[in-house]
Design a protein around this motif. Sequence first.
Motif, PDB file in Angstrom:
ATOM      1  N   GLY A  14       6.412  10.530   2.537  1.00 10.19           N
ATOM      2  CA  GLY A  14       7.110  10.127   3.695  1.00 10.19           C
ATOM      3  C   GLY A  14       6.675   8.636   3.830  1.00 10.19           C
ATOM      4  O   GLY A  14       6.878   7.932   2.906  1.00 10.19           O
ATOM      5  N   THR A  15       6.793   8.258   4.887  1.00  7.08           N
ATOM      6  CA  THR A  15       6.773   6.746   5.282  1.00  7.08           C
ATOM      7  C   THR A  15       5.019   6.239   5.239  1.00  7.08           C
ATOM      8  O   THR A  15       4.298   6.962   5.818  1.00  7.08           O
ATOM      9  CB  THR A  15       7.136   6.419   6.728  1.00  7.08           C
ATOM     10  N   VAL A  16       4.935   5.425   4.379  1.00  2.00           N
ATOM     11  CA  VAL A  16       3.364   4.904   4.385  1.00  2.00           C
ATOM     12  C   VAL A  16       3.363   3.704   5.245  1.00  2.00           C
ATOM     13  O   VAL A  16       3.993   2.618   4.940  1.00  2.00           O
ATOM     14  CB  VAL A  16       2.997   4.721   2.781  1.00  2.00           C
ATOM     15  N   GLY A  17       2.551   3.548   6.356  1.00  3.83           N
ATOM     16  CA  GLY A  17       2.209   2.154   7.176  1.00  3.83           C
ATOM     17  C   GLY A  17       1.179   1.491   6.399  1.00  3.83           C
ATOM     18  O   GLY A  17       0.719   1.865   5.434  1.00  3.83           O
ATOM     19  N   THR A  18       0.766   0.536   7.254  1.00  2.00           N
ATOM     20  CA  THR A  18      -0.472  -0.161   6.898  1.00  2.00           C
ATOM     21  C   THR A  18      -1.638   0.638   7.169  1.00  2.00           C
ATOM     22  O   THR A  18      -1.764   1.631   8.124  1.00  2.00           O
ATOM     23  CB  THR A  18      -0.287  -1.426   7.816  1.00  2.00           C
ATOM     24  N   ASN A  19      -2.737   0.004   6.718  1.00  3.87           N
ATOM     25  CA  ASN A  19      -4.127   0.647   7.232  1.00  3.87           C
ATOM     26  C   ASN A  19      -5.021  -0.615   6.733  1.00  3.87           C
ATOM     27  O   ASN A  19      -5.073  -1.485   6.394  1.00  3.87           O
ATOM     28  CB  ASN A  19      -4.447   1.840   6.475  1.00  3.87           C
TER      29      ASN A  19
END
Length: 262
Positions: free
Chosen positions: A21-26
């Motif tokens: 799916g969508t991978v955001g920042t971390n």
Amino acid sequence: MTVETWRGWCMLRPGLLLYGGTVGTNRMHAHHAVQLLASAEPFTMADAHGALLTTKIAIIPQDVRHEIREGARDTLLALLDPRSSPGRALLARFGPGDTAASWSPTVRPASAEEARPFRFGAPPSGHTRAAEATAALRTVEAWTGHTAADGARRHPAIEAAILVIPTLLPKGPVRIRTVAEAVHLSPSRLAHLFSAHVGIPLRPYVRWLRMQRAIDLVAGGQTLTAAAHSAGFTDGPHFTRVFRDTFGNTPSELAAAIDWLP
């Protein structure tokens, strides 16, 4: 553009956590897992020294600190147990290091003929995400392939310790003396052999197992607090701190955004 959220599906199998799916920042973090990250569009990662890598494919060894600076949609993220056949094979094929420049693969993935179907378990049948999960598993198999890494063997006492440790997790702190007595070694000998054969000291290995156990319980429908206690964390805040250090996000940030597949 920075993708600030994570949203998609997640599947757990022995030795594998698979996300699509969508991978955001971390935030900067490290986990005892070999990571394969593949996307249809570029994403940007940083290493512990601040060096950046913008790529569509990244392979990161276990226990290496990293963060995602700019995320991407339509992304596959696989966390592989470094003791597993595919985990060892992925490291053997690409040999990534602790710097961002080494995370972009320079060797082609295994062909369909070379790829080996590892025993992750069958994808869920009839689930709305079944086709995506099946395709993701095949992608992981293609990138890991089958190499001489499968021939690695560990000391019998370490194999025994790996079986004993999960039974101790619900009982609270796992003491090295307790494990050593169970496998008939001295604590110092066990500590030396464990680091040599597993590639990580016993204490952070136990923490990784607790994390996997808690994720599995959350996936099964337990609350974060109940999962934390069942996995042997002292309380919810302790679980949250360890989760953030391991994955770069809080458990509540990801739990609400993920559709857990059975």
